[in-house]
Design a protein around this motif. Structure first.
Motif, mmCIF file in Angstrom:
data_model
loop_
_atom_site.group_PDB
_atom_site.id
_atom_site.type_symbol
_atom_site.label_atom_id
_atom_site.label_comp_id
_atom_site.label_asym_id
_atom_site.label_seq_id
_atom_site.Cartn_x
_atom_site.Cartn_y
_atom_site.Cartn_z
ATOM 1 N N PHE A 1 43.721 44.663 39.002
ATOM 2 C CA PHE A 1 43.398 44.437 40.415
ATOM 3 C C PHE A 1 44.045 45.499 41.307
ATOM 4 N N ARG A 2 45.272 45.891 40.953
ATOM 5 C CA ARG A 2 45.911 46.945 41.749
ATOM 6 C C ARG A 2 45.193 48.281 41.561
ATOM 7 N N ILE A 3 44.761 48.555 40.348
ATOM 8 C CA ILE A 3 43.985 49.777 40.098
ATOM 9 C C ILE A 3 42.673 49.728 40.865
ATOM 10 N N SER A 4 42.016 48.570 40.819
ATOM 11 C CA SER A 4 40.749 48.401 41.543
ATOM 12 C C SER A 4 40.925 48.716 43.021
ATOM 13 N N ARG B 1 45.465 39.780 41.867
ATOM 14 C CA ARG B 1 44.873 38.774 40.988
ATOM 15 C C ARG B 1 44.663 37.436 41.695
ATOM 16 N N PRO B 2 45.650 36.933 42.475
ATOM 17 C CA PRO B 2 45.402 35.674 43.191
ATOM 18 C C PRO B 2 44.192 35.761 44.125
ATOM 19 N N GLU B 3 44.014 36.893 44.793
ATOM 20 C CA GLU B 3 42.845 37.046 45.659
ATOM 21 C C GLU B 3 41.570 37.016 44.823
ATOM 22 N N GLY B 4 41.599 37.643 43.655
ATOM 23 C CA GLY B 4 40.425 37.659 42.792
ATOM 24 C C GLY B 4 40.097 36.299 42.224
ATOM 25 N N GLN B 5 41.123 35.502 41.931
ATOM 26 C CA GLN B 5 40.900 34.189 41.327
ATOM 27 C C GLN B 5 40.169 33.237 42.253
ATOM 28 N N ARG B 6 40.183 33.508 43.539
ATOM 29 C CA ARG B 6 39.433 32.653 44.471
ATOM 30 C C ARG B 6 37.938 32.693 44.170
ATOM 31 N N PHE B 7 37.475 33.824 43.659
ATOM 32 C CA PHE B 7 36.045 33.972 43.375
ATOM 33 C C PHE B 7 35.643 33.317 42.056
ATOM 34 N N ASP B 8 36.624 32.857 41.273
ATOM 35 C CA ASP B 8 36.300 32.182 40.023
ATOM 36 C C ASP B 8 35.722 30.794 40.275
ATOM 37 N N GLY B 9 35.917 30.281 41.466
ATOM 38 C CA GLY B 9 35.365 28.974 41.820
ATOM 39 C C GLY B 9 34.036 29.122 42.538
ATOM 40 N N ASP B 10 33.907 28.419 43.661
ATOM 41 C CA ASP B 10 32.637 28.392 44.409
ATOM 42 C C ASP B 10 32.502 29.625 45.295
ATOM 43 N N TYR B 11 32.335 30.769 44.674
ATOM 44 C CA TYR B 11 32.212 32.016 45.439
ATOM 45 C C TYR B 11 31.023 31.973 46.385
ATOM 46 N N ASP C 1 51.696 43.261 28.207
ATOM 47 C CA ASP C 1 51.749 41.821 28.481
ATOM 48 C C ASP C 1 50.392 41.452 29.091
ATOM 49 N N SER C 2 49.721 40.482 28.508
ATOM 50 C CA SER C 2 48.333 40.195 28.909
ATOM 51 C C SER C 2 48.221 39.800 30.382
ATOM 52 N N ASN C 3 49.136 38.981 30.880
ATOM 53 C CA ASN C 3 49.070 38.579 32.285
ATOM 54 C C ASN C 3 49.349 39.756 33.213
ATOM 55 N N ALA C 4 50.375 40.535 32.870
ATOM 56 C CA ALA C 4 50.700 41.706 33.695
ATOM 57 C C ALA C 4 49.554 42.708 33.673
ATOM 58 N N PHE C 5 48.865 42.791 32.540
ATOM 59 C CA PHE C 5 47.743 43.726 32.412
ATOM 60 C C PHE C 5 46.621 43.345 33.381
ATOM 61 N N GLN C 6 46.324 42.056 33.466
ATOM 62 C CA GLN C 6 45.279 41.613 34.389
ATOM 63 C C GLN C 6 45.670 41.910 35.835
ATOM 64 N N GLU C 7 46.929 41.733 36.158
ATOM 65 C CA GLU C 7 47.392 42.041 37.512
ATOM 66 C C GLU C 7 47.269 43.536 37.808
ATOM 67 N N MET C 8 47.537 44.360 36.795
ATOM 68 C CA MET C 8 47.390 45.814 36.952
ATOM 69 C C MET C 8 45.959 46.186 37.342
ATOM 70 N N TYR D 1 31.642 41.657 41.161
ATOM 71 C CA TYR D 1 31.345 42.438 42.365
ATOM 72 C C TYR D 1 32.288 42.061 43.502
ATOM 73 N N LEU D 2 32.466 40.765 43.734
ATOM 74 C CA LEU D 2 33.308 40.311 44.840
ATOM 75 C C LEU D 2 34.775 40.672 44.605
ATOM 76 N N LYS D 3 35.230 40.547 43.369
ATOM 77 C CA LYS D 3 36.601 40.952 43.051
ATOM 78 C C LYS D 3 36.773 42.452 43.247
ATOM 79 N N ALA D 4 35.785 43.215 42.796
ATOM 80 C CA ALA D 4 35.863 44.673 42.895
ATOM 81 C C ALA D 4 35.957 45.133 44.343
ATOM 82 N N LYS D 5 35.228 44.493 45.216
ATOM 83 C CA LYS D 5 35.122 44.970 46.600
ATOM 84 C C LYS D 5 36.077 44.289 47.571
ATOM 85 N N PHE D 6 36.566 43.082 47.225
ATOM 86 C CA PHE D 6 37.313 42.327 48.229
ATOM 87 C C PHE D 6 38.633 41.732 47.748
#
Length: 610
Positions: free
Chosen positions: A404-407, A282-292, A395-402, A273-278
């Motif tokens: 977030f841009r699509i989101s 990918r680096p911005e999304g990875q912040r939520f993988d910790g103590d969101y 490419d798996s890493n590039a795919f994950q970055e995509m 949810y937090l990644k989707a909305k904020f």
């Protein structure tokens, strides 16, 4: 912050205080590991003293003089409208109350004078009712059954708290039955347990509860981020408002439903949810993988969620954001786990869970296009994944970055903008990979040599989709499910890649004896099939004319090589005309036939992935 510490032995802890379990407390989660550790701590010290003083009578005077006190940690409470609520320590206090119940049964069995004393430590009068001091209101029937020594038939349907009470009571019973083998030792232990085991009670103000709840964790079972988040959110709401609007039930019902998918699915939901909305990258999304659960209470989120020190903001979040998106996530997660009729099936067999984030991103609250987005987004994700694979650009890493841009591009947007966002990323990736300008999402020039570089699982998936297409257009049932075709790999019941051209001198001669070219060509998608294990093994080294016989009654795509797939088949004729497919039986298989099959697959894939 005002904290009032109070040193208490168990006799004082369970004397005349009715402990309410606060709204945001988790269930009773202790299993036998922390229970056994607690018992080991208690009995290690007790047995050490008892060996030295076993000749002395059990009494308060002896215990106080000869047995040192033992510290059991802290518990935290706060008082609201005359009621005492446990902020932290529920796990330990509940376990200590179960030990008291077992001691009561043992005292009765030994005709001990300690029975009445123990009884007053377990329950007491509160108004017109007798209540257990540890007031697990929803699980009172379980407590009563344990108190009545009828736990073997107790109904534990009220939840995990009830289940763990029964299990831990049995663990406690085995330990005490084994260790307290005489009336003298039992009564000595009762005095020790009630008088020399000490806890520190910290009483905090209501405004400090969320902070204390986060900082202090129960021994042995650490709080999950979503459990801490519950305390930090609900702890800000006035208890009168909490009760009138039933926010605890709102939270618990949603979290319980989400966690039904997996033990810690609730944390996964909040992160998605937090990644989707904020998160726009990918680096911005990875912040939520910790103590969101800490990050969202920082100043950065004041203008986004406004839930820090803000009762109105918390209520708004629970009423609107949490209520809607938790339910939406359950719908998407259920489809991902169970659907066989939608594109979620394709996502699942390829381990693509990105649609969960993208659905949360694309849907605004009460989105009128929600149902259609639930169907479209997993299909678009599958299309992006497949067309990148088929054109050598995945490419798996590039795919994950995509993702977030699509989101970011589809966030709260209308359904008509979704394909454009996916195509933008697809075409950009193709242009970067091929170092040329690209205008369309699928080109034969990029597909022509596809095959050898693909991983085996995707090859199985590709041919599963080709067979699904043929089955649908020929008005036939699939012979095997998509899941089986992709996932089953056993030697007998699994599916394996079959080379139409066996690796032998005769076939290599068709490619002018060029072994490198031969290996490249025979591994193109047009040169391979998907066969069930035993068929694949039996036909591996045969000549093409003999292999052709083994393709009967296999997958539909395999059968299109055979003449009997076309005899008096009106559906096949209509399929060829409808899509302009040059399907025909092939009696001899060489470079030209392989190229023709590659082009056929391109045409079919163009339809499958639009």
């Amino acid at each position: 912050m005002d904290i009032s510490p109070d040193k208490q032995n168990i006799d004082a802890v369970f004397s005349n205080t009715l402990y309410h379990i606060d709204f945001y407390q988790r269930d009773y989660r202790w299993n036998d590991e922390p229970v056994l550790r607690l018992l080991d701590d208690i009995f290690y010290k007790f047995n050490e003293h008892y060996e030295e003083n076993s000749s002395l009578p059990p009494s308060a005077e002896v215990i106080d003089a000869k047995y040192s006190w033992y510290y059991l940690n802290t518990y935290v409470t706060n008082k609201v409208d005359g009621k005492v609520f446990i902020v932290d320590g529920q796990q330990r206090l509940t376990t200590l109350s179960l030990i008291l119940i077992k001691l009561l049964h043992m005292a009765k069995a030994n005709d001990s004078k300690a029975v009445k004393w123990l009884d007053t430590k377990i329950s007491g009068q509160s108004g017109f009712e007798s209540r257990f001091w540890m007031n697990h209101e929803a699980h009172r029937a379980t407590q009563q059954a344990l108190y009545d020594n009828e736990f073997e038939h107790v109904d534990t349907s009220t939840g995990i708290t009830s289940v763990n009470m029964v299990k831990n009571f049995q663990t406690i019973s085995r330990w005490l039955d084994r260790d307290l083998t005489s009336k003298h030792k039992l009564e000595t232990f009762i005095f020790y347990y009630l008088r020399r085991l000490v806890l520190i009670n910290l009483t905090v103000e209501q405004t400090d509860v969320p902070m204390v709840f986060e900082v202090i964790n129960d021994r042995g079972v650490r709080l999950k981020p979503y459990e801490i988040l519950k305390g930090k959110l609900l702890g800000q709401i006035d208890k009168t408002v909490m009760a009138s609007k039933n926010y605890n039930r709102l939270w618990e019902e949603n979290i319980r439903a989400i966690n039904a998918f997996d033990e810690d699915e609730a944390d996964r939901f909040f992160r998605f949810y937090l990644k989707a909305k904020f998160a726009d990258s990918r680096p911005e999304g990875q912040r939520f993988d910790g103590d969101y659960h800490r990050l969202i209470f920082t100043a950065e989120f004041d203008d986004k969620l406004a839930i820090a020190h803000n009762q109105a903001g918390v209520i708004r979040f629970l009423d609107y954001e949490f209520s809607y998106y938790a339910e939406l996530y359950r719908k998407a997660r259920s489809a991902y786990a169970n659907d066989e009729e939608t594109a979620f099936t394709y996502n699942r067999v390829n381990d693509l869970d990105g649609a969960l984030m993208l659905i949360l991103s694309s849907c605004g609250r009460q989105d009128e296009d929600e149902e259609n987005k639930l169907k479209l987004i997993p299909a678009e994700l599958d299309r992006l994944f497949a067309l990148l694979q088929l054109q050598g650009a995945y490419d798996s890493n590039a795919f994950q970055e995509m993702l977030f841009r699509i989101s970011s591009r589809i966030r709260d947007k209308r359904i008509g903008e979704i394909r454009t966002a996916f195509d933008h990323e697809l075409i950009t990736a193709l242009a970067k990979r091929r170092l040329t300008e690209v205008e369309e999402p699928f080109r034969y020039a990029f597909f022509k040599q596809t095959g050898i570089s693909l991983n085996t699982r995707f090859k199985r998936y590709f041919f599963a989709r080709i067979d699904e297409f043929l089955a649908r257009e020929l008005n036939l049932n699939m012979k095997h499910s998509i899941s089986d075709l992709v996932s089953k790999t056993g030697s007998k019941t699994g599916f394996h890649i079959e080379h139409i051209l066996a690796h032998n001198e005769e076939n290599m001669a068709l490619f002018e004896g060029d072994e490198e070219r031969f290996d490249m060509e025979r591994n193109r998608l047009g040169g391979i099939l998907l066969l069930k294990g035993k068929d694949n093994i039996s036909s591996n080294n045969e000549a093409y004319s003999d292999k052709l016989k083994t393709y009967a009654n296999t997958l539909y795509w395999n059968e299109t090589l055979r003449a009997d797939a076309y005899k008096s088949k009106l559906d096949m004729t209509q399929l060829k005309e409808r899509f302009g497919l040059q399907l025909e039986p092939i009696d001899h298989f060489g470079p030209e036939e392989l190229e023709a099959r590659q082009k056929l697959l391109f045409k079919i894939a163009s339809v499958v992935w639009q």
